[in-house]
Design an enzyme around this catalytic site. Structure first.
Site, mmCIF file in Angstrom:
data_model
loop_
_atom_site.group_PDB
_atom_site.id
_atom_site.type_symbol
_atom_site.label_atom_id
_atom_site.label_comp_id
_atom_site.label_asym_id
_atom_site.label_seq_id
_atom_site.Cartn_x
_atom_site.Cartn_y
_atom_site.Cartn_z
ATOM 1 N N LYS A 72 49.500 44.814 21.876
ATOM 2 C CA LYS A 72 48.334 44.032 21.456
ATOM 3 C C LYS A 72 47.200 44.081 22.474
ATOM 4 C CE LYS A 72 50.946 40.657 18.695
ATOM 5 N NZ LYS A 72 51.358 39.238 18.573
ATOM 6 N N GLY A 101 41.407 48.560 24.272
ATOM 7 C CA GLY A 101 41.452 49.883 24.877
ATOM 8 C C GLY A 101 42.815 50.528 24.793
ATOM 9 N N GLY A 111 40.137 49.795 36.783
ATOM 10 C CA GLY A 111 40.963 49.180 37.800
ATOM 11 C C GLY A 111 42.148 48.476 37.196
ATOM 12 N N GLY A 166 34.441 45.836 35.517
ATOM 13 C CA GLY A 166 33.332 45.779 34.570
ATOM 14 C C GLY A 166 33.230 44.432 33.892
ATOM 15 N N GLU A 192 42.125 40.280 28.402
ATOM 16 C CA GLU A 192 41.194 39.157 28.392
ATOM 17 C C GLU A 192 41.823 37.808 28.097
ATOM 18 O OE1 GLU A 192 37.186 40.691 26.610
ATOM 19 O OE2 GLU A 192 38.807 41.819 25.668
ATOM 20 N N ASN A 250 53.660 48.039 30.982
ATOM 21 C CA ASN A 250 54.007 48.039 32.398
ATOM 22 C C ASN A 250 53.940 46.605 32.892
ATOM 23 O OD1 ASN A 250 53.785 48.142 35.313
ATOM 24 N ND2 ASN A 250 53.233 50.311 35.164
#
Length: 736
Positions: free
Chosen positions: A693, A545, A503, A275, A697, A624
């Site tokens: 955090k 998110g 994704g 996206g 991006e 992860n």
């Protein structure tokens, strides 16, 4: 195509069944399971590589019809006529929806920055920008719908358009001047320009001054999956499977647009093929699909073509940015002034926060920012990966490098010398600031200490070689979300939250968070996501998110642990973190990174090649490492693409795209990055229950500046306009 590698308790609802068995769960003093911090492959990985994962355009549906979009061929004007009679006789055509027969939309509906925002499709004959959807042809098959859409005659009364963006445009205005009051309240200090100290006096007292302008072009998100939606009515509820970044918020906008109760709308986004911000809004494909299923009484699927994705979905705006820096001879900054302008639209009030990084990264006696919007006849822009900060970083970090050059100073040392102890503008303490470890460890791994800081000093045959760097900050934090956890009789736990996996591996990360919060193995967690019926949740955007969803899951797990002793399963707990969000201490919360790069430049052809790319990141607790590394590497590649390739071009006479496809709009591919390395410094956000955090991006933010700085180091020529194209680099005398 890009694919994405408190004082008051929260609200709790508990229900218990009538089984007599109880569920064993570790006591609070027990250690976590170790699920967090362990590299694990994606839960849905096999389904994706075997083709069994179904995206919005793949979901089987009985009696399905297909809609194809017709877009305007003029940049401004009015529709004179749409001759629907010319296509209604064509094979399979069910009908045409246009402004004369489309369902009426709520005129007050819009996005967070105000009404309209480009969402009110097919409501009148006005054309506000090129590529505006003006009709939808619906047919029995996709091929039939496309043939009729291509054949539909449309005539226009064309009007003069203005797509020429420049900072001193007569229509330019403060970016914050028309924000609704609720948005200003939500944004707080971010909805104001900074004005700390006396910038003019400090510049006058500076030993060295940089005063330059930088520009970035219109860019597009270019996700692998085109925007698609399938909509239908069932049991008096509107259902949709859609490619979006936040099903709950999209459902809320959809309900408002069509004057429905939220309970009447269900939106799912089970799998999304990338996206990067372009699917953060209620998209045209969904609005048109809902119109069509309402009109024709059967399920309708609308999938945008690649060209339509360019024409009709939001992009990163153009920017022109003036930067002035003043420093003492020893490199201490006295003044920072950053005045960006960006392309906007009369249809929306989007803000490209180019100055956010300027308010955070460096200490200076005086800091002044001025953010300007320039409305032109374009589709309203919206968030593209690292919005505002990515474009702002290019200007600020290029200017910092120029300052280092004029001071004859190591660019790394200049950055270290101007490290703030509190927020340079806000004066607030940092929750955790680990930029210096990123800078030092990145420099060590990269071999920065051996660098000759003079430009054009390294050659390898006919190639010039240079290195560059950039420092990065990116806002972190969480937004209110709700989560539900059910303890089942078989010892498993069902975790439900309206998160979206673009994704990025959100399912896998949230499974680990839930396992550690509940203190059970990860294989006892069943995760349900991407369904608006699961309750309010933040979108997959703003690198918020995982932090937002994890907070809700962690709180729900804590409440469930309190409810379970002696309870008969199934036991369900629902938590909403809205109250917790308001009880957070006032701090500067940011992730940090440092990017280093080595490039080669062929002065005879102008070709720039990135040979090495290294990033060190402080993104809080890493859930992860495998997935987080994939995220930041993908971000750096996107930043490389910004630096060297991406540029949406428009014909000045028509205002239309001239490269609305992947033949003309170039993006980086695997071969563009032969050696890329990313790692993390120890970091933990004390203001977050999980210590995280967000990594989505920050990788994109500083890379373009680092590459531009490396190109200067190789050639001795500054590039203040992106992308750094061949024609901008080629030298008439390459042997000089």
């Amino acid at each position: 195509m890009r694919a994405s590698l408190s004082s008051e308790s929260p609200e709790v609802t508990t229900t218990a069944g009538h089984l007599t068995s109880t569920i064993a769960i570790a006591d609070p003093p027990a250690l976590t399971t170790g699920a967090v911090g362990t590299p694990r492959p994606r839960i849905e990985g096999r389904a994706k590589v075997t083709g069994t994962a179904r995206y919005a355009a793949d979901v089987p549906m009985p009696d399905l019809a297909f809609g194809c979009v017709v877009t305007s061929t003029v940049s401004r004007g009015r529709i004179r006529d749409i001759d629907t009679s010319a296509v209604l006789h064509m094979p399979g055509v069910l009908g045409v929806i246009d402004h004369t027969n489309a369902p009426r939309l709520n005129p007050e509906a819009g996005n967070v920055f105000g009404p309209h925002g480009g969402l009110h499709l097919l409501q009148d004959d006005e054309i506000p920008h090129a590529g505006r959807p003006i009709a939808l042809v619906v047919a029995e098959t996709l091929e039939q719908a496309r043939a009729a859409a291509d054949a539909l005659p449309v005539t226009y009364d064309q009007q003069p358009h203005d797509t020429a963006f420049f900072a001193d445009h007569p229509a330019a205005r403060s970016a914050f001047s028309r924000l609704p009051d609720p948005v200003k309240a939500m944004l707080g200090a971010a909805s104001q320009d900074a004005n700390v100290g006396d910038v003019d006096a400090e510049l006058a007292a500076s030993a060295v001054v940089v005063d330059e302008r930088y520009s970035t072009p219109e860019e597009h998100c270019s996700a692998m999956e085109p925007h698609a939606a399938t909509a239908w009515w069932e049991d008096e509820r509107l259902h949709a499977v859609d490619s979006n970044q936040g099903p709950f918020n999209v459902a809320r906008v959809l309900a408002t647009l069509f004057s429905l109760n939220l309970e009447q709308v269900r939106v799912r986004a089970e799998h999304v093929g990338g996206g990067f911000g372009s699917k953060g809004l209620c998209g045209p494909q969904l609005i048109l699909a809902v119109m069509a299923t309402t009109r024709f009484g059967r399920p309708v699927r609308v999938t945008l073509t690649r060209k339509e994705v360019f024409l009709a979905t939001a992009m990163r705006p153009l920017t022109e940015q003036a930067v002035r820096l003043g420093a003492d001879a020893d490199g201490h900054l006295r003044a920072i002034e950053h005045r960006p302008a960006y392309s906007s639209s009369p249809l929306g009030e989007y803000i490209e926060f180019c100055t956010e990084i300027t308010k955070t990264l460096y200490a200076a006696r005086a800091i002044r920012t001025q953010l300007t919007a320039v409305p032109v006849d374009l589709l309203p822009p919206f968030s593209m990966r690292g919005p505002g900060t990515t474009t702002g970083s290019f200007a600020l970090e290029s200017a910092i490098d120029e300052l280092a050059e004029r001071l004859h100073m190591d660019p790394l040392e200049l950055r270290l010398r101007n490290e703030p102890t509190v927020g340079p503008v806000s004066g607030l303490p940092f929750s955790r600031r680990n930029l210096i470890p990123c800078l030092r460890e990145g420099a060590r791994r990269f071999g920065w200490s051996t660098r000759d800081h003079r430009p054009r000093m390294r050659r390898e045959g006919h190639l010039l070689v240079g290195t560059g760097m950039a420092a990065v900050s990116f806002l972190s934090g969480a937004f209110p979300s709700s989560a539900t956890i059910t303890a089942q009789a078989d010892g498993t736990f069902t975790v439900s939250i309206a998160a979206t996996d673009l994704g990025t591996g959100a399912r896998t990360a949230l499974t680990a968070i839930a396992a550690d919060a509940l203190r059970v193995p990860a294989d006892r967690i069943q995760i349900r996501i991407a369904d608006s019926d699961l309750g309010p949740a933040w979108d997959a955007g703003g690198s918020r998110g995982t932090t937002s969803w994890a907070w809700a899951i962690t709180e729900a797990a804590a409440k469930l642990r309190q409810e379970l002793p002696g309870a008969a399963p199934p036991v369900t707990v629902t938590v909403d973190t809205a109250q917790l969000m308001t009880d957070q201490p006032a701090r500067e919360r940011h992730a940090f990174s440092a990017v280093f790069t080595e490039v080669t430049v062929d002065p005879a052809t102008g070709e720039v090649r990135v040979r090495r790319l290294l990033g060190m990141f402080a993104v809080g607790r890493v859930i992860n490492p495998l997935l987080a590394r994939s995220q930041v590497i993908g971000g750096m590649i996107m930043g490389l693409s910004m630096a060297l390739h991406e540029e949406a071009l428009r014909d000045p006479s028509s205002g239309r795209h001239v490269n609305a496809d992947f033949a003309g709009y170039h993006i980086a591919a695997h071969a563009d990055v032969p050696d890329i390395e990313a790692d993390f410094v120890p970091d933990y956000d004390p203001d977050d229950p999980s210590g995280i955090k967000g990594a989505g991006e920050i990788g994109t933010v500083g890379t373009a500046a680092a590459i531009a700085n490396a190109v200067w180091h190789a050639t001795g020529t500054r590039h203040r306009t992106l992308p750094i194209r061949l024609d901008r680099v080629v030298e008439m005398d390459p042997l000089r």
